[in-house]
Design a protein around this motif. Structure first.
Motif, PDB file in Angstrom:
ATOM      1  N   ARG A 265      -4.062   5.131   5.632  1.00  0.00           N
ATOM      2  CA  ARG A 265      -3.108   5.869   4.825  1.00  0.00           C
ATOM      3  C   ARG A 265      -2.532   5.047   3.668  1.00  0.00           C
ATOM      4  N   ASN A 266      -2.102   3.853   3.959  1.00  0.00           N
ATOM      5  CA  ASN A 266      -1.500   2.972   2.948  1.00  0.00           C
ATOM      6  C   ASN A 266      -0.395   3.689   2.182  1.00  0.00           C
ATOM      7  N   ASP A 267       0.469   4.389   2.914  1.00  0.00           N
ATOM      8  CA  ASP A 267       1.487   5.209   2.265  1.00  0.00           C
ATOM      9  C   ASP A 267       2.866   4.559   2.229  1.00  0.00           C
ATOM     10  N   PHE A 268       2.940   3.254   2.538  1.00  0.00           N
ATOM     11  CA  PHE A 268       4.187   2.512   2.425  1.00  0.00           C
ATOM     12  C   PHE A 268       4.057   1.390   1.396  1.00  0.00           C
ATOM     13  N   ARG A 269       5.162   1.051   0.776  1.00  0.00           N
ATOM     14  CA  ARG A 269       5.310  -0.189   0.029  1.00  0.00           C
ATOM     15  C   ARG A 269       6.511  -0.918   0.616  1.00  0.00           C
ATOM     16  N   PRO A 293       0.849  -9.429  -3.362  1.00  0.00           N
ATOM     17  CA  PRO A 293       1.274  -9.377  -4.767  1.00  0.00           C
ATOM     18  C   PRO A 293       0.921  -8.035  -5.408  1.00  0.00           C
ATOM     19  N   ASN A 294       1.768  -7.615  -6.349  1.00  0.00           N
ATOM     20  CA  ASN A 294       1.448  -6.407  -7.105  1.00  0.00           C
ATOM     21  C   ASN A 294       0.420  -6.715  -8.184  1.00  0.00           C
ATOM     22  N   ALA A 295       0.086  -5.743  -8.996  1.00  0.00           N
ATOM     23  CA  ALA A 295      -0.971  -5.922  -9.999  1.00  0.00           C
ATOM     24  C   ALA A 295      -0.636  -7.010 -11.004  1.00  0.00           C
ATOM     25  N   TYR A 299       5.853 -10.290  -6.790  1.00  0.00           N
ATOM     26  CA  TYR A 299       6.244  -9.512  -5.620  1.00  0.00           C
ATOM     27  C   TYR A 299       7.399  -8.591  -5.990  1.00  0.00           C
ATOM     28  N   SER A 300       7.258  -7.337  -5.654  1.00  0.00           N
ATOM     29  CA  SER A 300       8.304  -6.370  -5.975  1.00  0.00           C
ATOM     30  C   SER A 300       8.409  -5.350  -4.858  1.00  0.00           C
ATOM     31  N   GLY A 301       9.599  -4.778  -4.715  1.00  0.00           N
ATOM     32  CA  GLY A 301       9.821  -3.763  -3.700  1.00  0.00           C
ATOM     33  C   GLY A 301      10.402  -2.503  -4.305  1.00  0.00           C
ATOM     34  N   SER A 302      10.257  -1.402  -3.598  1.00  0.00           N
ATOM     35  CA  SER A 302      10.739  -0.115  -4.072  1.00  0.00           C
ATOM     36  C   SER A 302      12.141   0.169  -3.541  1.00  0.00           C
ATOM     37  N   ALA A 303      12.976   0.750  -4.389  1.00  0.00           N
ATOM     38  CA  ALA A 303      14.298   1.172  -3.956  1.00  0.00           C
ATOM     39  C   ALA A 303      14.166   2.325  -2.966  1.00  0.00           C
ATOM     40  N   ALA A 309       4.042   3.295  -6.030  1.00  0.00           N
ATOM     41  CA  ALA A 309       2.747   2.766  -5.602  1.00  0.00           C
ATOM     42  C   ALA A 309       2.448   1.401  -6.200  1.00  0.00           C
ATOM     43  N   ALA A 310       3.054   1.064  -7.332  1.00  0.00           N
ATOM     44  CA  ALA A 310       2.771  -0.208  -8.002  1.00  0.00           C
ATOM     45  C   ALA A 310       3.447  -1.392  -7.319  1.00  0.00           C
TER      46      ALA A 310
END
Length: 472
Positions: A265-269, A293-295, A299-303, A309-310
């Motif tokens: 699924r890969n539906d989490f960040r 790592p992101n593209a 390293y970044s996280g979602s609020a 997805a990035a």
């Protein structure tokens, strides 16, 4: 669990023991009445571990903002819309491993199989602790009786915690008098029949569940320390190698649930709160193994509520097929000790020692011993040296525990009883179960129980109320 493939662990389990939906609370249609002690034990351990690592860990780690969902159910959970699957863990645990453990305990008592009975009681205590931390009042005293009582009452949470401690004490007593002739060996998929390791885990569970009650019991911290120490002698889990871990296989359908999640699924960040803590200077050695790592190579996280997805995906430690699901660990034992010592005596120097040991153990485990000793010591000192007043010291302990227990449901309990780390509610978190949009503090009683069990609580389904007795 319905979101992932049913786990298949070949070589030691008969087909059917890992079915994800057992149906009725008091009946396991896949378990024959003549099931053996080895199959009952192995099956229970496997289903417990997979369920804890699957929907249970994923949902609760969304609430604690370790994770942020980007699509489908994960995105719904990120905004606290959970009623569709809030009962999955309840139904799986009660009709699966908890029913099996009840059968195991009864059969072991009848054959004087003290090792099996003792381990069964420890796992039942863990299962009860897990269920009550999600749902509050839950069945136990009238459960697992089949047609004799198809509608078990929900025992009060206070009585459940008393029963947890009783089961653990009984389990410890049985294992202290057991021997190889009445105990498991390779059919115990966690400790391979090593009874001293089970005893140490049981004492650590006793400390965990004592500490859950810090809001309800003024002696909770003292009781946690008394579980970990017999006088001056430490008796909890004493090293990473003795962690209560379930190790998965290498095959696609045998791998740990986090690996299956990303593959299927890969539906989490990762959540912004979590990544920001890992990014704090000096660099956390766990960052490159817990996060991908992101593209852009950073390293970044979602609020919360705004999964992108990035942002960084779950890193290689948890997406490796054989990474274990931990039920309780040495690192957690030392975090418990640090908190308990602070609550008993805010200037106890051993609290800081325990915190540093906990941080070191966490880093060493997930980096697989690759961090040089001097670097590990320096990092643990940076993160584990106390500053400020008693409140800030407690915040330091719980914040470091929050990082170390990533993927485990226990962090949600810690946040609810301490308020650390400080979290802001997710964007878009208002819904029928959560009119105020606040971070959930409980899961509602499953719909199947509300509809079918006249003994189930009658309150309106909510992720806020009624508050648990230890969360008032």
């Amino acid at each position: 669990m319905k979101r992932l493939k049913t786990i298949v662990i070949t070589g030691f389990l008969a087909a059917g023991l890992f079915s994800c939906n057992y149906g009725d609370l008091n009946l396991n249609p896949n378990l024959p009445s003549t099931a053996t002690l080895p199959s009952l034990l192995a099956g229970s351990e496997g289903v417990i571990a997979f369920t804890v690592g699957a929907d249970m860990g994923q949902m609760t780690n969304t609430f604690t903002q370790h994770l942020s969902g980007i699509v489908l159910q994960a995105a719904a959970w990120d905004r606290y819309n959970v009623d569709a699957e809030a009962g999955s863990a309840f139904n799986t645990f009660y009709a699966g491993p908890m029913q099996d453990l009840s059968t195991l305990i009864q059969q072991a008592q009848g054959t004087q199989a003290k090792g099996y009975e003792g381990i069964g009681k420890i796992l039942m205590a863990y299962s009860l602790g897990t269920m009550t931390s999600l749902y509050g009042d839950v069945p136990y005293s009238e459960a697992f009786k089949g047609a004799v009582n198809p509608y078990p009452k929900f025992d009060t949470q206070a009585s459940i915690y008393t029963q947890i401690q009783t089961l653990l004490d009984e389990g410890i007593g049985l294992l202290k008098t057991a021997d190889a002739s009445n105990s498991p060996s390779s059919d115990d998929l966690i400790y391979k029949g090593n009874l001293p390791k089970w005893i140490a885990a049981a004492y650590t569970f006793k400390a965990r569940y004592a500490l859950h009650l810090t809001k309800a019991d003024p002696e909770a911290a003292s009781k946690a320390l008394a579980a970990l120490y017999d006088g001056a002698t430490y008796r909890g889990i004493a090293r990473n190698a003795d962690d209560c871990d379930f190790v998965f296989g290498t095959g696609v359908s045998e791998s740990n649930p986090w690996s299956q999640l990303v593959q299927q699924r890969n539906d989490f960040r990762l959540g912004k709160q979590f990544v920001d803590l890992l990014n704090t200077t000096p660099a956390d050695p766990r960052l490159p193994v817990l996060a991908k790592p992101n593209a852009a190579g950073s390293y970044s996280g979602s609020a919360a509520g705004q999964g992108q997805a990035a942002d960084s995906q779950i890193g290689p430690y948890f997406t490796t097929a054989t990474t274990p699901v931990s039920l309780i660990t040495y690192a957690e034992a030392r975090f418990i000790e640090a908190e308990a010592r602070l609550r008993v005596n805010g200037i106890d120097a051993q609290a800081e020692t325990a915190l540093k040991a906990a941080v070191s153990a966490s880093v060493d485990k997930v980096t697989k011993g690759t961090v040089p000793a001097a670097e590990l010591t320096a990092f643990a000192s940076n993160r584990g040296t106390f500053t400020g007043d008693a409140a800030n010291r407690l915040r330091q302990v719980i914040t470091q525990k929050y990082i170390a227990l990533f993927t485990q449901p226990e962090v949600w309990t810690d946040w609810r009883r301490t308020g650390y780390p400080a979290l802001q509610p997710a964007f878009g978190g208002t819904n029928g179960l959560n009119p105020g949009g606040e971070i959930p503090r409980r899961l509602p009683v499953p719909l199947s129980e509300r509809l079918n069990n006249p003994s189930a609580p009658k309150e309106t389904p909510s992720v806020q109320a009624p508050r648990f007795y230890w969360d008032k």
